[in-house]
Write a protein that holds these residues in place. Structure first.
Motif, PDB file in Angstrom:
ATOM      1  N   ILE A 159       0.865  -1.184   0.000  1.00 63.67           N
ATOM      2  CA  ILE A 159       0.000   0.000   0.000  1.00 63.67           C
ATOM      3  C   ILE A 159       0.896   1.227   0.000  1.00 63.67           C
ATOM      4  O   ILE A 159       1.896   1.292   0.721  1.00 63.67           O
ATOM      5  CB  ILE A 159      -0.937  -0.006   1.217  1.00 63.67           C
ATOM      6  N   CYS A 171     -14.572  -4.525   1.335  1.00 61.60           N
ATOM      7  CA  CYS A 171     -13.420  -5.005   0.559  1.00 61.60           C
ATOM      8  C   CYS A 171     -12.461  -5.822   1.425  1.00 61.60           C
ATOM      9  O   CYS A 171     -12.171  -5.459   2.558  1.00 61.60           O
ATOM     10  CB  CYS A 171     -12.687  -3.805  -0.037  1.00 61.60           C
ATOM     11  N   THR A 172     -11.957  -6.933   0.871  1.00 63.18           N
ATOM     12  CA  THR A 172     -10.997  -7.753   1.604  1.00 63.18           C
ATOM     13  C   THR A 172      -9.561  -7.475   1.155  1.00 63.18           C
ATOM     14  O   THR A 172      -8.643  -8.169   1.553  1.00 63.18           O
ATOM     15  CB  THR A 172     -11.271  -9.268   1.415  1.00 63.18           C
ATOM     16  N   SER A 173      -9.388  -6.498   0.294  1.00 66.12           N
ATOM     17  CA  SER A 173      -8.078  -6.103  -0.245  1.00 66.12           C
ATOM     18  C   SER A 173      -7.352  -7.301  -0.865  1.00 66.12           C
ATOM     19  O   SER A 173      -6.141  -7.393  -0.791  1.00 66.12           O
ATOM     20  CB  SER A 173      -7.198  -5.440   0.834  1.00 66.12           C
ATOM     21  N   LEU A 198      -8.910   1.968  -0.673  1.00 64.48           N
ATOM     22  CA  LEU A 198      -8.058   2.153   0.505  1.00 64.48           C
ATOM     23  C   LEU A 198      -7.905   3.633   0.867  1.00 64.48           C
ATOM     24  O   LEU A 198      -7.852   3.986   2.050  1.00 64.48           O
ATOM     25  CB  LEU A 198      -6.686   1.509   0.273  1.00 64.48           C
ATOM     26  N   ARG A 230     -10.931   4.533   2.756  1.00 68.56           N
ATOM     27  CA  ARG A 230     -10.875   4.037   4.136  1.00 68.56           C
ATOM     28  C   ARG A 230     -10.018   4.967   4.994  1.00 68.56           C
ATOM     29  O   ARG A 230     -10.327   5.205   6.156  1.00 68.56           O
ATOM     30  CB  ARG A 230     -10.269   2.631   4.157  1.00 68.56           C
ATOM     31  N   SER A 281     -11.288   6.606   8.360  1.00 72.66           N
ATOM     32  CA  SER A 281     -10.641   6.296   9.634  1.00 72.66           C
ATOM     33  C   SER A 281      -9.987   7.519  10.258  1.00 72.66           C
ATOM     34  O   SER A 281     -10.060   7.713  11.466  1.00 72.66           O
ATOM     35  CB  SER A 281      -9.574   5.212   9.446  1.00 72.66           C
ATOM     36  N   TRP A 296     -13.594  -2.124  14.211  1.00 72.43           N
ATOM     37  CA  TRP A 296     -12.257  -1.675  13.802  1.00 72.43           C
ATOM     38  C   TRP A 296     -11.681  -0.697  14.821  1.00 72.43           C
ATOM     39  O   TRP A 296     -10.498  -0.746  15.127  1.00 72.43           O
ATOM     40  CB  TRP A 296     -12.307  -1.023  12.407  1.00 72.43           C
ATOM     41  N   MET A 331     -10.304  -2.692  17.426  1.00 75.18           N
ATOM     42  CA  MET A 331      -9.044  -3.292  16.982  1.00 75.18           C
ATOM     43  C   MET A 331      -7.917  -2.253  17.069  1.00 75.18           C
ATOM     44  O   MET A 331      -6.822  -2.547  17.542  1.00 75.18           O
ATOM     45  CB  MET A 331      -9.224  -3.815  15.551  1.00 75.18           C
ATOM     46  N   PHE A 332      -8.234  -1.019  16.634  1.00 78.57           N
ATOM     47  CA  PHE A 332      -7.223   0.043  16.720  1.00 78.57           C
ATOM     48  C   PHE A 332      -6.764   0.231  18.162  1.00 78.57           C
ATOM     49  O   PHE A 332      -5.572   0.317  18.456  1.00 78.57           O
ATOM     50  CB  PHE A 332      -7.774   1.390  16.211  1.00 78.57           C
ATOM     51  N   PRO A 365      -3.344  -4.735   9.850  1.00 82.56           N
ATOM     52  CA  PRO A 365      -4.794  -4.487   9.860  1.00 82.56           C
ATOM     53  C   PRO A 365      -5.129  -3.005  10.006  1.00 82.56           C
ATOM     54  O   PRO A 365      -6.109  -2.536   9.427  1.00 82.56           O
ATOM     55  CB  PRO A 365      -5.302  -5.293  11.057  1.00 82.56           C
ATOM     56  N   ARG A 377      -3.404  -0.426   8.826  1.00 85.17           N
ATOM     57  CA  ARG A 377      -3.217   0.252   7.543  1.00 85.17           C
ATOM     58  C   ARG A 377      -4.358  -0.089   6.589  1.00 85.17           C
ATOM     59  O   ARG A 377      -4.879   0.782   5.913  1.00 85.17           O
ATOM     60  CB  ARG A 377      -1.881  -0.159   6.922  1.00 85.17           C
ATOM     61  N   ARG A 378      -4.739  -1.353   6.575  1.00 84.19           N
ATOM     62  CA  ARG A 378      -5.794  -1.751   5.641  1.00 84.19           C
ATOM     63  C   ARG A 378      -7.176  -1.264   6.052  1.00 84.19           C
ATOM     64  O   ARG A 378      -8.083  -1.183   5.227  1.00 84.19           O
ATOM     65  CB  ARG A 378      -5.759  -3.269   5.428  1.00 84.19           C
ATOM     66  N   ALA A 379      -7.319  -0.942   7.334  1.00 83.39           N
ATOM     67  CA  ALA A 379      -8.587  -0.356   7.776  1.00 83.39           C
ATOM     68  C   ALA A 379      -8.541   1.164   7.639  1.00 83.39           C
ATOM     69  O   ALA A 379      -9.499   1.846   8.005  1.00 83.39           O
ATOM     70  CB  ALA A 379      -8.871  -0.757   9.218  1.00 83.39           C
ATOM     71  N   GLY A 417     -11.869 -14.344   2.838  1.00 84.74           N
ATOM     72  CA  GLY A 417     -12.797 -13.373   3.417  1.00 84.74           C
ATOM     73  C   GLY A 417     -12.228 -12.566   4.568  1.00 84.74           C
ATOM     74  O   GLY A 417     -12.890 -11.665   5.081  1.00 84.74           O
ATOM     75  N   ALA A 418     -10.980 -12.861   4.976  1.00 83.56           N
ATOM     76  CA  ALA A 418     -10.461 -12.212   6.190  1.00 83.56           C
ATOM     77  C   ALA A 418      -9.501 -11.071   5.925  1.00 83.56           C
ATOM     78  O   ALA A 418      -9.183 -10.304   6.830  1.00 83.56           O
ATOM     79  CB  ALA A 418      -9.785 -13.249   7.081  1.00 83.56           C
ATOM     80  N   GLY A 419      -9.016 -10.937   4.683  1.00 84.02           N
ATOM     81  CA  GLY A 419      -8.009  -9.907   4.414  1.00 84.02           C
ATOM     82  C   GLY A 419      -8.581  -8.503   4.538  1.00 84.02           C
ATOM     83  O   GLY A 419      -9.790  -8.323   4.708  1.00 84.02           O
ATOM     84  N   GLY A 420      -7.679  -7.521   4.446  1.00 82.57           N
ATOM     85  CA  GLY A 420      -8.122  -6.128   4.477  1.00 82.57           C
ATOM     86  C   GLY A 420      -8.823  -5.778   5.774  1.00 82.57           C
ATOM     87  O   GLY A 420      -9.778  -5.012   5.785  1.00 82.57           O
ATOM     88  N   ALA A 421      -8.359  -6.390   6.873  1.00 85.55           N
ATOM     89  CA  ALA A 421      -8.897  -6.151   8.224  1.00 85.55           C
ATOM     90  C   ALA A 421     -10.320  -6.684   8.406  1.00 85.55           C
ATOM     91  O   ALA A 421     -10.975  -6.395   9.404  1.00 85.55           O
ATOM     92  CB  ALA A 421      -8.835  -4.664   8.608  1.00 85.55           C
ATOM     93  N   GLN A 422     -10.801  -7.488   7.454  1.00 87.22           N
ATOM     94  CA  GLN A 422     -12.140  -8.094   7.623  1.00 87.22           C
ATOM     95  C   GLN A 422     -12.137  -9.082   8.791  1.00 87.22           C
ATOM     96  O   GLN A 422     -13.192  -9.366   9.364  1.00 87.22           O
ATOM     97  CB  GLN A 422     -12.585  -8.834   6.354  1.00 87.22           C
TER      98      GLN A 422
END
Lengths: 448, 255
Positions: A263, A378-380, A399, A402, A406, A416, A419-420, B58, B60-62, B183-188
């Protein structure tokens, strides 16, 4: 003596040229609304990417049948347009088939004949491919040609292009067929072209019963239809998804050469983080840098490459067909991200052209066009990026949005935010104390 | 690592455990299997222990670039402090972040994923495979992690490991470049999915089950969680197992 047709031709060129270049400049201006991003490094790799992906259509061949038919239309488009040179000369000088005449004088009619037969063969191939594509689009109803973003205009646009191409090819066939009939009848001013096989087989029988005057008129109409067709198509293309025929080249040249997983860094954040951690001296922002928001909310926040991507998109939907979120019924569709970006860019570009550089309409790409729900889904996974035949990167836009949500809006989903705060306080996205990080090794200590 | 540094030893390799490898009960087993293999191959390696922290992937991707860079900068200070040159990790997300994203922030290391590292150990003869492993002719399908595959073009090493097991590698319909995300990437991983008609991991699990493989091999902690949940959801957790590549190799050597 300048003939009426010559004057008409000059006017047509000037008018078409005006609209075409005005539009090209507008597209350029719109793309340049985006932020700077350097994509000029490694020119060798870039040329290679352009040659393979745009010129060689490498990524199209993941689906061999459409790729082959698409290739025929593409080769037809390029090769048949060589004939435009003769059209242009004829139009300007008010002559008919100047190159044929020249070659006849040099006793080289055979070359003209071979070339025209190649054009005719390609024209037939283009017609057949377009018919196949029309059937595929409208009868077989391929799933990826559908979706919320495929509203009336995109669907109509796709069909119009195919129909347009068929009409142009019919004009060529008609022109050649009537030309051959006029040659047979020894009408003055029709140099020998040699036999043009496909139009002779398919079109000539249809026109042969007509009297010479009518055939002459049909020939002229077909010639003008083709000329006006080419010009109006050139202008139409700039408003259509068909713009990919041109944009694919710069877009693959400027494509992302980094690994997909990387990224883009935000240096403005690096500066601030280094200051906070005491690694760098506190510095006041220099005048050259205007303070702008973090991430992307609207067109001007994106990079020029994101915007070029949007103009390059031909709405084929290969991205969306690969998107795990979309394929499991979520709102996200990478194609919609690109189409929304383009539509909003056009809207904003028009507004700025009308009401000045700083004008606003209170709307934004994020919110009015693209919803948060789409962005969050999105799952990137980069499936969309991998799937695109012209190296468009929808993930980059997602991204950046996002980041805006954020960091500027603090509107990330609650989980999220949790999580942060876990990462902030326990240096892990899960809420475990850092003192337990090495617990996995306890078994080894026991073993020893 | 701190202990080794005190003794003035610079090990050839740093093993980056990652948060899942440290805290997730299931993935701790993968960490241990990999460590057993490293020990068996007599690889000298170190771990950061409690000094390791989330790479920031996670965050960064979020979209939380600040938090990412805080984490990254702190980690880079620790890694550079120990003069780390080479890192191996069993997490594709940590792998991608350290390999591709840390260099911009001053962290430049040779980064290897455990699948590549194991392949190398076997090829160099530092790890020898049994004449006949317990997985001989077992149907195994491999699920490509997006962060290994499309993100970093690692498609062959994991498949090579399965071939070393003499197993019968069966591919899912969507594989390699066309692989379908768990299904879990990108902070999912850290939030519920948006409303849809199906969960992504269920879609992928169904595809894996269609191969009739009895083992789904994965190489990523998030994929492992998603696919394990998937087969549980399908009531197939009795006859189908989700195992990491390191676990498969370790098992074949009775470790």
């Amino acid at each position: 003596m300048i003939s009426f047709q010559q004057i008409l031709f000059l006017i047509t060129i000037l008018v078409a040229g005006y609209f075409f270049f005005r539009r090209v400049l507008q597209i350029r201006k719109n793309i340049l609304m985006g932020q700077d991003e350097d994509r000029t490094d490694q020119p060798t790799k870039r040329w290679k990417s352009m040659l393979l992906v745009a010129f060689g259509q490498k990524k199209m061949f993941k689906k061999p049948i459409p790729a082959f038919l698409h290739l025929l239309i593409y080769i037809g488009f390029i090769v048949i347009n060589i004939e435009g040179i003769e059209f242009f000369l004829d139009g300007i000088f008010g002559k008919h088939r100047m190159i044929a005449r020249l070659l006849q004088r040099l006793d080289l009619t055979i070359f003209y004949s071979i070339t025209l037969n190649i054009f005719e063969f390609l024209a037939l191939a283009v017609i057949l491919s377009c018919v196949f594509f029309l059937i595929r689009r409208n009868v077989y109803k391929i799933k990826r040609f559908d979706g919320v973003e495929m509203s009336r205009w995109p669907k109509l646009d796709a069909n119009l292009i195919l129909i347009f191409e068929i009409i142009l090819m019919f004009a060529i066939m008609t022109m050649n067929a009537t030309d051959q009939i006029l040659q047979e009848r020894n009408v003055v001013g029709f140099p020998n072209t040699g036999l043009m096989i496909i139009s002779e087989i398919f079109a000539s029988p249809f026109y042969r019963p007509f009297n010479t005057e009518l055939v002459l008129a049909i020939e002229r109409i077909a010639w003008w239809a083709h000329i006006i067709g080419i010009f109006s198509f050139a202008i139409y293309v700039t408003y259509s998804k068909h713009l990919h025929t041109f944009m694919a080249f710069p877009n693959t040249y400027y494509s992302n050469l980094e690994p997909f997983g990387k990224i883009k860094n935000m240096p403005e954040v690096t500066r601030e983080v280094n200051m906070m951690l005491g690694i760098a001296q506190v510095e006041s922002p220099t005048n050259s840098e205007t303070v702008r928001s973090l991430g992307a909310k609207d067109i001007k926040d994106l990079s020029w490459k994101n915007l070029m991507d949007a103009y390059t998109c031909t709405e084929c939907g290969r991205c969306t067909a690969q998107c795990p979120a979309n394929q499991t019924g979520k709102l996200l569709s990478p194609r919609k991200i690109m189409m929304d970006t383009r539509d909003r860019m056009e809207e904003l570009g028009d507004l700025l052209a009308k009401s000045g550089k700083e004008a606003t309409d209170g709307k934004s790409l994020l919110g009015d066009y693209i919803s948060k729900e789409e962005i969050f889904a999105c799952t990137s996974c980069n499936a969309c990026v991998e799937a695109c035949p012209v190296t468009i990167d929808p993930l980059s836009i997602i991204l950046q949005m996002r980041r805006y949500m954020s960091m500027e809006e603090s509107s990330a989903p609650q989980e999220w935010n949790a999580m942060f705060s876990n990462i902030e306080t326990s240096f892990s996205p899960w809420k475990f104390p850092p003192s337990e990080r090495f617990k996995w090794a306890d078994e080894f200590t026991k073993e020893n | 690592m701190a202990e080794l540094a005190q003794k003035g030893i610079e090990p050839e390799l740093l093993l980056w455990i990652g948060c899942a490898g440290s805290y997730d009960e299931r993935y701790k087993k993968v960490t241990r299997a990999f460590v057993r293999l490293l020990n068996l191959a007599k690889v000298s390696f170190a771990v950061l222990g409690e000094e390791e922290a989330c790479t920031g992937d996670p965050a960064r991707r979020a979209g939380n670039e600040f938090l990412f860079q805080m984490q990254a900068t702190a980690n880079i200070q620790v890694l550079n402090g120990y003069k780390v040159k080479k890192i191996v990790t069993a997490c594709p997300h940590c792998f991608n972040t350290i390999k591709n994203e840390y260099p911009d922030l001053g962290g430049k290391y040779e980064v290897v994923h455990h699948s590549e590292f194991l392949q190398q150990l076997i090829q160099e003869g530092r790890l020898t495979m049994e004449e006949e492993t317990e997985f001989k002719d077992t149907k195994i399908t491999y699920h490509d992690s997006c962060y290994l595959g499309r993100s970093n073009h690692i498609y062959d090493a994991p498949r090579q490991l399965i071939k070393f097991l003499q197993a019968d590698l069966v591919e899912m319909e969507r594989n390699k470049e066309n692989g379908f995300c768990c299904g879990a990437g990108g902070a999912q991983m850290f939030k519920e999915s948006e409303k849809g008609t199906k969960d992504i991991n269920i879609e992928r699990t169904e595809e894996a089950l269609e191969t009739h493989a009895t083992i789904i091999a994965s190489a990523c902690p998030f994929c492992m969680t998603m696919l394990s949940d998937g087969i549980k959801n399908k009531d197939r957790d009795e006859d189908v197992k989700v195992l990491d590549l390191a676990e498969l190799i370790a098992k074949s050597k009775n470790l």
